[in-house]
Structure formats: C-alpha cells, structure tokens
Design an enzyme around this catalytic site. Structure first.
Site, PDB file in Angstrom:
ATOM      1  N   GLU A   1      16.803 -99.562  32.401  1.00  0.00           N
ATOM      2  CA  GLU A   1      17.627-100.287  33.365  1.00  0.00           C
ATOM      3  C   GLU A   1      18.997-100.674  32.820  1.00  0.00           C
ATOM      4  O   GLU A   1      19.861-101.134  33.571  1.00  0.00           O
ATOM      5  CB  GLU A   1      16.874-101.545  33.830  1.00  0.00           C
TER       6      GLU A   1
ATOM      7  N   GLU B   1      -2.181 -94.744  20.433  1.00  0.00           N
ATOM      8  CA  GLU B   1      -1.763 -95.998  19.809  1.00  0.00           C
ATOM      9  C   GLU B   1      -2.389 -96.211  18.432  1.00  0.00           C
ATOM     10  O   GLU B   1      -2.004 -97.131  17.707  1.00  0.00           O
ATOM     11  CB  GLU B   1      -2.092 -97.182  20.705  1.00  0.00           C
TER      12      GLU B   1
END
Length: 268
Positions: A79, A110
């Site tokens: 953004e 992960e």
C-alpha cells in the site's frame, strides 16, 4: 508455560451461542487490542526514529513473516506506492513460501530457518536497511532465522510479537510486544493478534512516510492517481491548498500529474 497466544479462550461453548452473541463477544475482545497497542507506542516510536534516518539515506524497510503475519506485512508494503508515491522496492514484504503463500498456505514453509535470509539476499540487503519480523507466537523459525542472520550482518532488527518474552522479542534490537491476551477462538491468531499487528504496521509505515515528507498538512499529496476517485480527491486537495477553482485545479493536475507538483506550481 503455555504461550499467551495458545491460552484457552475466555469464552466457551461458542457453538451454542447465537450469531449476535458471538459477534458481541468478539467485539468485547477486540476492544482490548487498541489498549494493548497503546502500551507499545514508545517502542514503535523508537523504530520510526531509527527508520527515518536510514530511509532518508536510501535505506529500505523489510517485513518478514509467515501465514497471517506474513500476509499483513505484504499488505502494508503493497500500500505504500499507491498511498505515498514511493517506489515499490523501498518497503518490501516477504512471506514464508513466497508470493504464492499470500493466497494459499505453503506447507512447512515457516519451519525453514535459512530461507528468510535467502529471500532478503535477493534484494542485496545492506546495513542501511531495517528488517522487521512479524510473528504472533514469537517462535516462527522462518522469522527467527531471518532475524539472527540480519543481526549477524549488522542490520537493525525489530520484532512484532504477541508473546512477551518470546524468542523473537529476545532476538531483535527493538522488540514490540503486544499482549492482547487469549484469542476468542483458542490459538486463532488471525483475530486479535493479527488486528494488533495491522495497527502497529499502519503506525510504522504511516509515521515513517510523514517523517520523510510524503504528506503535507494531512494530505496524501504524493499518492498515485490511478483511478477517477483519486483524481477527484487530488483536485479537491489542490483546491483546498490554493483556493483556486475546480476547473483550474483539474487542468493543473493534468499538466503536472502530481498533486504536490501542481500545488507547488500554483504557489509559484
């Protein structure tokens, strides 16, 4: 000792509740998040201060995380270009498993302690950059491995976690430990923990962009004008800043392609 993020919910027999009762109790828990974030503002402020100088010298901000935490980092980074007109490679979000993991979980991604540093190396990371690890549990191997390697290479590190005293908090230069308490659904850190991470990430990136001059007054004068809504917003910003009429503001914005440049031109 059970991690806070794994502690049993304060609410039980959820399946017996009506829809409205479920929502009211979720909201009851969500109200605790902002108060928890307020307590870590001094640590967030320290990170913003450290970031500002490095950023003005050409440094970059990297977020690394897995699952929900990784997605939130990618979201915040993505953004920055449209909101503040910054190049896409100044704030970078990396998620365990790569971009494909944004939409679909990648099994065991992960758990790799070396992959985060490999991902960071693809960007030729330097000591002028900053790495922020995001992990609700504070124990995610992908994040911990990245933090350890970054510190070994003299890079400033920060960690956003929801378990105070966790391995992540101990591994970084600036720990940001947001204790939101047990989740509404036990262990579901996409809820309060994720909300707190989103708030902290908003604070970090927005404060940083303001400090480096990407906002004037309270306006996004460097935003990308890539749809009609934003063009109209830009015209309004120009009118408010200079007092000119809408037609002149629109013509000037079209000429310069930037709210900031248009305002500067009209002010002489």
């Amino acid at each position: 000792m059970t991690k806070i993020t794994e502690q049993s919910s304060l609410h039980d027999h959820l399946e017996r509740m009506s829809s409205e009762e479920l929502l009211r109790r979720m909201n009851e828990e969500d109200k605790k998040v902002a108060e928890a974030v307020e307590k870590v503002i001094p640590q967030v402020a320290l990170l913003v201060e450290e970031l500002t100088g490095r950023f003005l010298d050409g440094g970059r901000l990297f977020y690394i995380g897995a699952g929900t935490s990784g997605r939130l980092g990618v979201l915040d980074a993505s953004e920055i270009p449209p909101t503040f007109g910054m190049p896409f490679d100044r704030v970078v979000g990396l998620i365990a498993g790569g971009d494909g993991a944004i939409r679909k979980a990648v099994e065991f991604a992960e758990d790799d302690t070396s992959q985060a540093w490999k991902d960071l190396m693809e960007y030729n990371i330097t000591e002028n950059d900053v790495v922020v690890g995001i992990a609700a549990s504070g124990t995610t191997p992908y994040v911990l491995g990245g933090m350890k390697a970054a510190k070994e290479h003299g890079i400033l590190t920060a960690g956003i976690t929801n378990n105070p005293g966790s391995p992540l908090a101990k591994a970084v230069d600036i720990p940001i430990e947001v204790n939101v308490g047990p989740e509404f659904v036990t262990g579901s850190t996409r809820m309060k923990s994720g909300t707190s991470q989103k708030l902290v990430l908003n604070m970090i990136s927005t404060a940083l962009m303001i400090r480096i001059g990407r906002v004037e007054g309270n306006k996004m004068v460097n935003m990308q004008l890539n749809n009609k809504k934003l063009v109209h917003r830009g015209i309004r910003f120009i009118m408010e800043a200079t007092g000119i009429d809408q037609k002149t503001a629109a013509k000037t914005l079209e000429m310069y392609g930037s709210v900031k440049k248009a305002i500067q031109a009209l002010r002489g």
